[in-house]
Design a protein around this motif. Structure first.
Motif, PDB file in Angstrom:
ATOM      1  N   PRO A 147       0.822  -1.214   0.000  1.00  0.00           N
ATOM      2  CA  PRO A 147       0.000   0.000   0.000  1.00  0.00           C
ATOM      3  C   PRO A 147       0.852   1.258   0.000  1.00  0.00           C
ATOM      4  O   PRO A 147       2.048   1.224   0.324  1.00  0.00           O
ATOM      5  CB  PRO A 147      -0.760  -0.112   1.322  1.00  0.00           C
ATOM      6  N   VAL A 148       0.230   2.351  -0.338  1.00  0.00           N
ATOM      7  CA  VAL A 148       0.850   3.649  -0.175  1.00  0.00           C
ATOM      8  C   VAL A 148       0.820   3.951   1.316  1.00  0.00           C
ATOM      9  O   VAL A 148      -0.220   3.822   1.963  1.00  0.00           O
ATOM     10  CB  VAL A 148       0.084   4.727  -0.970  1.00  0.00           C
ATOM     11  N   SER A 204      -1.954   6.673  -6.748  1.00  0.00           N
ATOM     12  CA  SER A 204      -2.249   5.284  -6.377  1.00  0.00           C
ATOM     13  C   SER A 204      -3.724   4.933  -6.482  1.00  0.00           C
ATOM     14  O   SER A 204      -4.078   3.764  -6.606  1.00  0.00           O
ATOM     15  CB  SER A 204      -1.796   5.016  -4.941  1.00  0.00           C
ATOM     16  N   GLY A 205      -4.593   5.936  -6.383  1.00  0.00           N
ATOM     17  CA  GLY A 205      -6.021   5.666  -6.342  1.00  0.00           C
ATOM     18  C   GLY A 205      -6.509   5.246  -4.963  1.00  0.00           C
ATOM     19  O   GLY A 205      -7.683   4.970  -4.770  1.00  0.00           O
ATOM     20  N   GLN A 206      -5.610   5.229  -3.992  1.00  0.00           N
ATOM     21  CA  GLN A 206      -5.974   4.879  -2.623  1.00  0.00           C
ATOM     22  C   GLN A 206      -6.680   6.082  -1.998  1.00  0.00           C
ATOM     23  O   GLN A 206      -6.339   7.217  -2.283  1.00  0.00           O
ATOM     24  CB  GLN A 206      -4.681   4.549  -1.852  1.00  0.00           C
ATOM     25  N   ILE A 216     -10.837   1.489   5.070  1.00  0.00           N
ATOM     26  CA  ILE A 216      -9.490   0.945   4.883  1.00  0.00           C
ATOM     27  C   ILE A 216      -8.941   0.545   6.252  1.00  0.00           C
ATOM     28  O   ILE A 216      -8.984   1.345   7.190  1.00  0.00           O
ATOM     29  CB  ILE A 216      -8.547   1.995   4.256  1.00  0.00           C
ATOM     30  N   TYR A 217      -8.432  -0.678   6.324  1.00  0.00           N
ATOM     31  CA  TYR A 217      -7.830  -1.158   7.567  1.00  0.00           C
ATOM     32  C   TYR A 217      -6.363  -1.491   7.340  1.00  0.00           C
ATOM     33  O   TYR A 217      -6.051  -2.286   6.441  1.00  0.00           O
ATOM     34  CB  TYR A 217      -8.519  -2.433   8.055  1.00  0.00           C
ATOM     35  N   PRO A 218      -5.462  -0.946   8.145  1.00  0.00           N
ATOM     36  CA  PRO A 218      -4.077  -1.415   8.103  1.00  0.00           C
ATOM     37  C   PRO A 218      -4.034  -2.870   8.594  1.00  0.00           C
ATOM     38  O   PRO A 218      -4.735  -3.241   9.535  1.00  0.00           O
ATOM     39  CB  PRO A 218      -3.356  -0.488   9.091  1.00  0.00           C
ATOM     40  N   VAL A 219      -3.215  -3.683   7.937  1.00  0.00           N
ATOM     41  CA  VAL A 219      -3.050  -5.091   8.308  1.00  0.00           C
ATOM     42  C   VAL A 219      -1.690  -5.229   8.984  1.00  0.00           C
ATOM     43  O   VAL A 219      -0.668  -4.808   8.425  1.00  0.00           O
ATOM     44  CB  VAL A 219      -3.136  -6.016   7.077  1.00  0.00           C
ATOM     45  N   LEU A 220      -1.692  -5.827  10.176  1.00  0.00           N
ATOM     46  CA  LEU A 220      -0.475  -5.957  10.962  1.00  0.00           C
ATOM     47  C   LEU A 220      -0.052  -7.412  11.083  1.00  0.00           C
ATOM     48  O   LEU A 220      -0.891  -8.314  11.077  1.00  0.00           O
ATOM     49  CB  LEU A 220      -0.691  -5.393  12.368  1.00  0.00           C
ATOM     50  N   GLY A 280       0.370  -4.472   5.149  1.00  0.00           N
ATOM     51  CA  GLY A 280      -0.546  -4.240   4.043  1.00  0.00           C
ATOM     52  C   GLY A 280      -1.768  -3.471   4.504  1.00  0.00           C
ATOM     53  O   GLY A 280      -1.836  -3.013   5.645  1.00  0.00           O
ATOM     54  N   ILE A 281      -2.723  -3.344   3.590  1.00  0.00           N
ATOM     55  CA  ILE A 281      -4.027  -2.770   3.925  1.00  0.00           C
ATOM     56  C   ILE A 281      -5.094  -3.640   3.288  1.00  0.00           C
ATOM     57  O   ILE A 281      -4.828  -4.377   2.328  1.00  0.00           O
ATOM     58  CB  ILE A 281      -4.202  -1.310   3.436  1.00  0.00           C
ATOM     59  N   ILE A 282      -6.286  -3.551   3.831  1.00  0.00           N
ATOM     60  CA  ILE A 282      -7.429  -4.199   3.201  1.00  0.00           C
ATOM     61  C   ILE A 282      -8.576  -3.198   3.198  1.00  0.00           C
ATOM     62  O   ILE A 282      -8.800  -2.491   4.184  1.00  0.00           O
ATOM     63  CB  ILE A 282      -7.811  -5.531   3.881  1.00  0.00           C
ATOM     64  N   THR A 283      -9.252  -3.099   2.075  1.00  0.00           N
ATOM     65  CA  THR A 283     -10.335  -2.138   1.905  1.00  0.00           C
ATOM     66  C   THR A 283     -11.671  -2.856   1.851  1.00  0.00           C
ATOM     67  O   THR A 283     -11.728  -4.077   1.682  1.00  0.00           O
ATOM     68  CB  THR A 283     -10.157  -1.335   0.603  1.00  0.00           C
TER      69      THR A 283
END
Length: 139
Positions: free
Chosen positions: A14-15, A33-35, A105-109, A117-120
């Protein structure tokens, strides 16, 4: 429904942003990025905040109106407890927790609480759609 992990559907590249980054740089990264927003991380890749398109827009309008020097991400980010998910969590469980008031959007740890990463909501929707198609094709 078969168990699928967030790691299977997340964006692993992710950005991301730092608190020292200028808002202009953050906006350029979001636009290219489109994020719609992203995690703000420290030097150890730990999430310390979140910056959204809305945060950037407010900062840029304020700076333009006051003809001031540019703000940084740290000046504008949400710095409270950022809702995060673990890579091993079930995608269906995350889908059930999502509602209108929750983040998109959730940051993935990882297990060390570092960003991987992230998941949307869109990623989750695609995952659930694939799961449903898989279950239909098996019948």
């Amino acid at each position: 429904m078969q168990s699928h992990k967030i790691a299977d559907y997340m964006n692993p590249r992710p950005v991301i942003f730092t608190a020292r980054m200028s808002i202009e740089t953050a906006v350029e990264k979001l636009l290219s990025s489109g994020q719609r927003g992203g995690p703000v991380v420290d030097d150890n890749n730990r999430v310390i905040g979140f910056i959204s398109e809305h945060d950037c827009l407010e900062a840029m309008l304020r700076d333009t109106y006051h003809k001031e020097q540019s703000a940084t991400v740290g000046d504008c980010m949400y710095g409270g407890d950022v809702l995060t998910v673990a890579s091993y969590e079930n995608i269906t469980d995350l889908a059930q927790r999502m509602d209108r008031k929750r983040p998109k959007i959730y940051p993935v740890l990882d297990e060390n609480r570092k960003l991987i990463g992230i998941i949307t909501r869109t990623d989750v929707l695609k995952a659930i759609n694939l799961q449903l198609h898989d279950s239909y094709s098996k019948n």
